[in-house]
Design a protein around this motif. Sequence first.
Motif, mmCIF file in Angstrom:
data_model
loop_
_atom_site.group_PDB
_atom_site.id
_atom_site.type_symbol
_atom_site.label_atom_id
_atom_site.label_comp_id
_atom_site.label_asym_id
_atom_site.label_seq_id
_atom_site.Cartn_x
_atom_site.Cartn_y
_atom_site.Cartn_z
ATOM 1 N N LEU A 68 0.823 -1.211 0.000
ATOM 2 C CA LEU A 68 0.000 0.000 0.000
ATOM 3 C C LEU A 68 0.860 1.265 0.000
ATOM 4 O O LEU A 68 0.502 2.265 -0.628
ATOM 5 C CB LEU A 68 -0.930 -0.001 1.223
ATOM 6 C CG LEU A 68 -2.085 -1.001 1.193
ATOM 7 C CD1 LEU A 68 -2.749 -1.070 2.567
ATOM 8 C CD2 LEU A 68 -3.103 -0.598 0.133
ATOM 9 N N LEU A 69 1.981 1.210 0.698
ATOM 10 C CA LEU A 69 2.857 2.376 0.713
ATOM 11 C C LEU A 69 3.427 2.629 -0.678
ATOM 12 O O LEU A 69 3.555 3.779 -1.104
ATOM 13 C CB LEU A 69 3.990 2.166 1.724
ATOM 14 C CG LEU A 69 4.986 3.315 1.866
ATOM 15 C CD1 LEU A 69 4.282 4.624 2.221
ATOM 16 C CD2 LEU A 69 6.037 2.979 2.925
ATOM 17 N N GLY A 70 3.727 1.568 -1.410
ATOM 18 C CA GLY A 70 4.184 1.715 -2.781
ATOM 19 C C GLY A 70 3.138 2.393 -3.647
ATOM 20 O O GLY A 70 3.453 3.234 -4.494
ATOM 21 N N GLN A 71 1.868 2.044 -3.415
ATOM 22 C CA GLN A 71 0.769 2.680 -4.164
ATOM 23 C C GLN A 71 0.690 4.169 -3.836
ATOM 24 O O GLN A 71 0.485 5.002 -4.725
ATOM 25 C CB GLN A 71 -0.561 2.000 -3.812
ATOM 26 C CG GLN A 71 -1.766 2.605 -4.519
ATOM 27 C CD GLN A 71 -3.071 1.907 -4.152
ATOM 28 O OE1 GLN A 71 -3.110 0.696 -3.995
ATOM 29 N NE2 GLN A 71 -4.134 2.679 -3.988
ATOM 30 N N ALA A 72 0.861 4.509 -2.551
ATOM 31 C CA ALA A 72 0.832 5.919 -2.155
ATOM 32 C C ALA A 72 1.993 6.681 -2.788
ATOM 33 O O ALA A 72 1.820 7.797 -3.301
ATOM 34 C CB ALA A 72 0.882 6.032 -0.636
ATOM 35 N N LEU A 73 3.186 6.084 -2.780
ATOM 36 C CA LEU A 73 4.359 6.732 -3.367
ATOM 37 C C LEU A 73 4.195 6.917 -4.870
ATOM 38 O O LEU A 73 4.609 7.939 -5.433
ATOM 39 C CB LEU A 73 5.608 5.916 -3.076
ATOM 40 C CG LEU A 73 6.109 5.944 -1.625
ATOM 41 C CD1 LEU A 73 7.131 4.843 -1.383
ATOM 42 C CD2 LEU A 73 6.716 7.303 -1.291
ATOM 43 N N MET A 74 3.584 5.942 -5.527
ATOM 44 C CA MET A 74 3.367 6.023 -6.970
ATOM 45 C C MET A 74 2.446 7.177 -7.351
ATOM 46 O O MET A 74 2.470 7.664 -8.476
ATOM 47 C CB MET A 74 2.773 4.709 -7.485
ATOM 48 C CG MET A 74 3.784 3.592 -7.660
ATOM 49 S SD MET A 74 4.864 3.897 -9.070
ATOM 50 C CE MET A 74 3.688 3.724 -10.425
ATOM 51 N N ASN A 75 1.626 7.625 -6.414
ATOM 52 C CA ASN A 75 0.650 8.668 -6.716
ATOM 53 C C ASN A 75 0.958 9.997 -6.036
ATOM 54 O O ASN A 75 0.075 10.847 -5.901
ATOM 55 C CB ASN A 75 -0.749 8.184 -6.333
ATOM 56 C CG ASN A 75 -1.291 7.159 -7.319
ATOM 57 O OD1 ASN A 75 -1.691 7.505 -8.427
ATOM 58 N ND2 ASN A 75 -1.269 5.897 -6.923
ATOM 59 N N CYS A 76 2.218 10.169 -5.625
ATOM 60 C CA CYS A 76 2.647 11.462 -5.104
ATOM 61 C C CYS A 76 2.716 12.485 -6.242
ATOM 62 O O CYS A 76 2.876 12.132 -7.404
ATOM 63 C CB CYS A 76 4.012 11.328 -4.437
ATOM 64 S SG CYS A 76 3.958 10.516 -2.826
ATOM 65 N N ARG A 77 2.626 13.739 -5.881
ATOM 66 C CA ARG A 77 2.571 14.811 -6.883
ATOM 67 C C ARG A 77 3.902 15.025 -7.593
ATOM 68 O O ARG A 77 3.941 15.372 -8.764
ATOM 69 C CB ARG A 77 2.146 16.126 -6.220
ATOM 70 C CG ARG A 77 0.712 16.155 -5.675
ATOM 71 C CD ARG A 77 0.510 17.375 -4.811
ATOM 72 N NE ARG A 77 1.351 17.317 -3.615
ATOM 73 C CZ ARG A 77 1.676 18.383 -2.880
ATOM 74 N NH1 ARG A 77 1.280 19.593 -3.256
ATOM 75 N NH2 ARG A 77 2.425 18.236 -1.794
ATOM 76 N N HIS A 78 5.006 14.837 -6.854
ATOM 77 C CA HIS A 78 6.337 15.080 -7.402
ATOM 78 C C HIS A 78 7.358 14.396 -6.495
ATOM 79 O O HIS A 78 6.990 13.779 -5.465
ATOM 80 C CB HIS A 78 6.628 16.573 -7.526
ATOM 81 C CG HIS A 78 6.132 17.398 -6.364
ATOM 82 N ND1 HIS A 78 6.567 17.174 -5.062
ATOM 83 C CD2 HIS A 78 5.247 18.427 -6.293
ATOM 84 C CE1 HIS A 78 5.974 18.035 -4.251
ATOM 85 N NE2 HIS A 78 5.165 18.806 -4.968
ATOM 86 N N LEU A 79 8.632 14.494 -6.844
ATOM 87 C CA LEU A 79 9.677 13.844 -6.056
ATOM 88 C C LEU A 79 9.724 14.380 -4.630
ATOM 89 O O LEU A 79 9.964 13.621 -3.681
ATOM 90 C CB LEU A 79 11.043 14.047 -6.710
ATOM 91 C CG LEU A 79 11.391 13.154 -7.908
ATOM 92 C CD1 LEU A 79 12.774 13.533 -8.441
ATOM 93 C CD2 LEU A 79 11.359 11.687 -7.515
ATOM 94 N N GLY A 80 9.510 15.661 -4.463
ATOM 95 C CA GLY A 80 9.513 16.237 -3.127
ATOM 96 C C GLY A 80 8.442 15.632 -2.252
ATOM 97 O O GLY A 80 8.657 15.368 -1.059
ATOM 98 N N ASP A 81 7.281 15.404 -2.830
ATOM 99 C CA ASP A 81 6.178 14.759 -2.112
ATOM 100 C C ASP A 81 6.546 13.322 -1.744
ATOM 101 O O ASP A 81 6.254 12.839 -0.641
ATOM 102 C CB ASP A 81 4.928 14.784 -2.995
ATOM 103 C CG ASP A 81 3.650 14.451 -2.233
ATOM 104 O OD1 ASP A 81 3.643 14.564 -0.998
ATOM 105 O OD2 ASP A 81 2.662 14.081 -2.886
#
Length: 353
Positions: free
Chosen positions: A93-106
């Motif tokens: 699930l964390l991978g899914q959240a990271l995949m949908n971050c707005r940008h690298l900073g996020d």
Amino acid sequence: MKGYERYDEVLDAQQVLLSLIDLATQRGAHPDKLLKGTKLFHNDLSKKNLAKNSLTCSANTLLTVIENCSKLVQGNEISFLLGRRYFPSHLGLLGQALMNCRHLGDMLRLCQCFQLACFPLMNLQLKHFNNNSYLIFQSAVGKLSKNQQTFITEFMLSALLGAIKYRCGELPKLDIHLDYPEVQHIEQYHVHLNMKANINIQFDQKICMVTIASKQLYLPFNDSANSLKAVALQQISQLNPKPYPISFIQQLNSYLSQRLSNKGDLSQECCAQHFGYSSATLKRKLANHQLNYQGLIDAIRSQQAIFQLVICQHSNEKIADALYFNDVSNFRKAFKRWTGVTPNSMREQHCFN
């Protein structure tokens, strides 16, 4: 919140430990020999894995297996291969959240919130100066052997660069500074970290750090979905209602760094009292992590001094004052003890910008 310690079973064994054992076994190592010194057998892990949804292990168990792996397996590619597998498939699930971050900073902000999952055994700090951003890594679980330090850094870099390339399509220009001498298996760095592309790696730099232009952190990902990120984080919160843990060593580093910046009392007695321990208990806990109190303070001061000296280009006087030294002479002596060179020599020899 109590920080986890080196022997606490808080790491997701399925994310790293079992994958590491599988990779090493494929290269001829016996799984039980890889687990020597952990009081575990491979069959036990398999049974436990079948018996419950999540299997955990301690940092000490993972470090022991890494040490065994470095001695039992020919070649030095496993750390890189493990990192390449890590994102996003091993993070659930964390991978899914990271995949949908707005940008690298996020993504980096989320990694800091979930450091135990994103960078097992490592502590990530993000600093900004002028037009660059600096990702600084330290051990989160105390002293590491040379094999452990090298393996974990290679794993972390492989996972991090893989994630950046996966989301950006290509790697931006990165400067990587490693706090250990150049390795004999340098060809693995060329193969797995794209050193011939936009990646510049320097060894023996007294600090472990990745430098990236700040503007690169905020270039938007056009295919991100904030709603999917929110759902994934909500599900993580429901499955893990307690605050996500950080290590005891991370808590100590944070506390001492703050006291240092505020010129507060840095005595062992004051620190022990802050965490609700006696001085003897704090000393014992540090010994369990193969550390001592003065060494911990020296490591914090050393890292801050190197960053302020080479990146910020501050004067010796300014750094000495910031790091709570009575005079510049004492700072110069301490700096040479930490790094083996004087502050002025490091200025002349190294250029991080």
